[in-house]
Write an enzyme that holds these catalytic residues in place. Structure first.
Site, PDB file in Angstrom:
ATOM      1  N   ARG A 134      -6.954   6.928 -16.879  1.00 25.96           N
ATOM      2  CA  ARG A 134      -7.104   6.071 -17.837  1.00 25.96           C
ATOM      3  C   ARG A 134      -8.179   5.026 -17.300  1.00 25.96           C
ATOM      4  O   ARG A 134      -8.487   4.680 -16.279  1.00 25.96           O
ATOM      5  CB  ARG A 134      -5.768   5.465 -18.009  1.00 25.96           C
ATOM      6  CG  ARG A 134      -4.671   6.651 -18.577  1.00 25.96           C
ATOM      7  CD  ARG A 134      -3.321   5.762 -18.626  1.00 25.96           C
ATOM      8  NE  ARG A 134      -2.340   6.744 -19.003  1.00 25.96           N
ATOM      9  CZ  ARG A 134      -1.391   7.304 -18.134  1.00 25.96           C
ATOM     10  NH1 ARG A 134      -1.575   7.142 -16.843  1.00 25.96           N
ATOM     11  NH2 ARG A 134      -0.335   8.115 -18.538  1.00 25.96           N
ATOM     12  N   LYS A 159       0.199   4.022 -16.016  1.00 23.79           N
ATOM     13  CA  LYS A 159       1.200   3.811 -16.916  1.00 23.79           C
ATOM     14  C   LYS A 159       2.707   3.959 -16.616  1.00 23.79           C
ATOM     15  O   LYS A 159       2.999   4.734 -16.190  1.00 23.79           O
ATOM     16  CB  LYS A 159       0.947   4.503 -18.144  1.00 23.79           C
ATOM     17  CG  LYS A 159       1.523   4.080 -19.358  1.00 23.79           C
ATOM     18  CD  LYS A 159       0.907   4.911 -20.677  1.00 23.79           C
ATOM     19  CE  LYS A 159       1.473   4.327 -21.836  1.00 23.79           C
ATOM     20  NZ  LYS A 159       0.788   5.228 -23.112  1.00 23.79           N
ATOM     21  N   HIS A 228     -11.668   7.749 -22.807  1.00 20.19           N
ATOM     22  CA  HIS A 228     -10.409   8.344 -22.871  1.00 20.19           C
ATOM     23  C   HIS A 228     -10.662   9.746 -23.454  1.00 20.19           C
ATOM     24  O   HIS A 228      -9.747  10.743 -23.058  1.00 20.19           O
ATOM     25  CB  HIS A 228      -9.299   7.779 -23.735  1.00 20.19           C
ATOM     26  CG  HIS A 228      -7.932   8.099 -23.656  1.00 20.19           C
ATOM     27  ND1 HIS A 228      -7.303   7.426 -22.376  1.00 20.19           N
ATOM     28  CD2 HIS A 228      -6.990   8.613 -24.316  1.00 20.19           C
ATOM     29  CE1 HIS A 228      -5.992   7.874 -22.637  1.00 20.19           C
ATOM     30  NE2 HIS A 228      -5.822   8.526 -23.472  1.00 20.19           N
ATOM     31  N   ARG A 231     -10.626  11.646 -20.423  1.00 20.24           N
ATOM     32  CA  ARG A 231      -9.300  12.296 -19.909  1.00 20.24           C
ATOM     33  C   ARG A 231      -8.800  13.395 -20.759  1.00 20.24           C
ATOM     34  O   ARG A 231      -8.202  14.334 -20.236  1.00 20.24           O
ATOM     35  CB  ARG A 231      -8.341  11.085 -20.119  1.00 20.24           C
ATOM     36  CG  ARG A 231      -6.913  11.296 -19.689  1.00 20.24           C
ATOM     37  CD  ARG A 231      -6.108   9.929 -19.655  1.00 20.24           C
ATOM     38  NE  ARG A 231      -4.843  10.140 -19.871  1.00 20.24           N
ATOM     39  CZ  ARG A 231      -3.941  10.393 -18.790  1.00 20.24           C
ATOM     40  NH1 ARG A 231      -4.362  10.310 -17.692  1.00 20.24           N
ATOM     41  NH2 ARG A 231      -2.608  10.271 -18.949  1.00 20.24           N
ATOM     42  N   HIS A 254       2.032  11.601 -16.961  1.00 18.13           N
ATOM     43  CA  HIS A 254       2.676  11.603 -18.200  1.00 18.13           C
ATOM     44  C   HIS A 254       4.227  11.482 -17.800  1.00 18.13           C
ATOM     45  O   HIS A 254       4.919  12.288 -17.074  1.00 18.13           O
ATOM     46  CB  HIS A 254       2.735  12.719 -19.225  1.00 18.13           C
ATOM     47  CG  HIS A 254       1.323  12.492 -19.873  1.00 18.13           C
ATOM     48  ND1 HIS A 254       0.539  13.930 -20.442  1.00 18.13           N
ATOM     49  CD2 HIS A 254       0.428  11.901 -20.213  1.00 18.13           C
ATOM     50  CE1 HIS A 254      -0.505  13.461 -20.949  1.00 18.13           C
ATOM     51  NE2 HIS A 254      -0.506  12.236 -20.709  1.00 18.13           N
ATOM     52  N   TYR A 263      -1.874  19.295 -25.401  1.00 14.55           N
ATOM     53  CA  TYR A 263      -3.354  19.888 -25.150  1.00 14.55           C
ATOM     54  C   TYR A 263      -3.469  21.406 -25.270  1.00 14.55           C
ATOM     55  O   TYR A 263      -4.543  22.040 -25.353  1.00 14.55           O
ATOM     56  CB  TYR A 263      -3.476  19.455 -23.798  1.00 14.55           C
ATOM     57  CG  TYR A 263      -3.958  17.800 -23.480  1.00 14.55           C
ATOM     58  CD1 TYR A 263      -5.044  17.270 -24.097  1.00 14.55           C
ATOM     59  CD2 TYR A 263      -2.784  17.022 -23.083  1.00 14.55           C
ATOM     60  CE1 TYR A 263      -5.076  16.131 -23.980  1.00 14.55           C
ATOM     61  CE2 TYR A 263      -3.126  15.791 -22.724  1.00 14.55           C
ATOM     62  CZ  TYR A 263      -4.364  15.180 -23.348  1.00 14.55           C
ATOM     63  OH  TYR A 263      -4.508  13.774 -23.425  1.00 14.55           O
TER      64      TYR A 263
END
Length: 300
Positions: A134, A159, A228, A231, A254, A263
């Site tokens: 990120r 995150k 992004h 990513r 995640h 994805y």
């Protein structure tokens, strides 16, 4: 900052929200306060309904943007003020769908990297793509996070405040070594500037955006390229290379496997490997033997 906004800030920090999310929520709530024209704690359900209609009807914001506004105002009333009854008056837009992101092919990523304006931009773009970072994670990378002995990069304060390790590519290591001999960064791998001079503090997320945009323009890539997007491309390319979903979840940082599983919809290798039910149905004869139902032209 008002006492209520300070309290909201504390609640966000206490729940370990990312700095970017905190800043966005505070900006949204400040906009709501201006729309309201009175103290936030004096709002009534009808004020929320009018604001909601204003976002969708007057400002005509995209549903995903409205979702962000709703989440911020909900946090203010449900989490900070403990007025959970207000939640019913701020529903998320109906039929809100997450759009699948457009990704770059591996050839396009190579073209983007090769089109970087200078070594600083090249090392930055390679790091973001190679590690699936990120923007804020790339900003905070430190020289000490590069472990060439283990061939790993430590991503700290991701995150949700979660740290993780990602593999260090030999190609990236070679580029970073050349970059370090030239730049000589002290603490932060990609130091920012002050009045045009390099200083030992993190770069801003805008700098990463500018580096990617500049490279995309020089490469002639017409897709809307962003950090992004690199990513997203990294995640898709990893799946196509055979990385399993659980491992990819760890690499991306995640918290929910469902976030990673989207994805699969972007991976051509996985989609093309699945046959359709029609291919498993026995059909008689060929198309040339099927009678036509009507004439294609009028008789002369």
């Amino acid at each position: 900052m008002t006492t209520l906004m300070e309290k909201m800030h504390q609640e966000l920090v206490r729940r370990n929200y990312a700095e970017t999310t905190i800043h966005t929520y505070e900006r949204v709530v400040e906009g709501f306060r201006r729309f309201l024209g009175k103290r936030l704690d004096h709002a009534v359900p009808d004020d929320l309904r009018k604001y909601h209609a204003h976002l969708l009807g007057t400002r005509k914001l995209e549903p995903r943007t409205v979702v962000l506004h709703v989440a911020a105002v909900r946090f203010l009333y449900c989490r900070t003020l403990k007025r959970r009854d207000m939640k019913e008056d701020l529903p998320y837009p109906r039929n809100y769908r997450r759009k699948l992101p457009v990704i770059l092919s591996q050839d396009e990523v190579a073209l983007l990297i090769n089109s970087a304006r200078n070594l600083y931009h090249r090392a930055l773009i390679m790091t973001v793509y190679s590690c699936g970072l990120r923007r804020i994670e790339a900003c905070r990378l430190k020289v000490g996070d590069i472990d060439s002995k283990r061939m790993m990069i430590r991503v700290t304060h991701g995150k949700g405040g979660v740290d993780r390790d990602v593999p260090l590519s030999p190609a990236l290591l070679d580029t970073l070594r050349q970059y370090w001999r030239w730049m000589r960064p002290q603490t932060y791998l990609f130091p920012g500037t002050d009045n045009g001079w390099r200083v030992d503090r993190p770069i801003t997320a805008k700098m990463i955006w500018a580096a990617v945009q500049c490279a995309a323009k020089r490469a002639g890539i017409t897709k809307h390229v962003s950090p992004h997007l690199l990513r997203h491309s990294y995640a898709t390319h990893q799946l196509e290379a055979g990385v399993d979903l659980k491992t990819l979840q760890v690499l991306l940082g995640h918290g929910d496997l469902a976030t990673t599983s989207r994805y699969l919809h972007l991976s051509q290798k996985h989609l093309q490997a699945v046959s359709t039910p029609l291919d498993r149905i026995p059909l008689n004869g060929g198309v040339s033997q099927v009678p036509l139902s009507r004439r294609l032209r009028k008789p002369e």
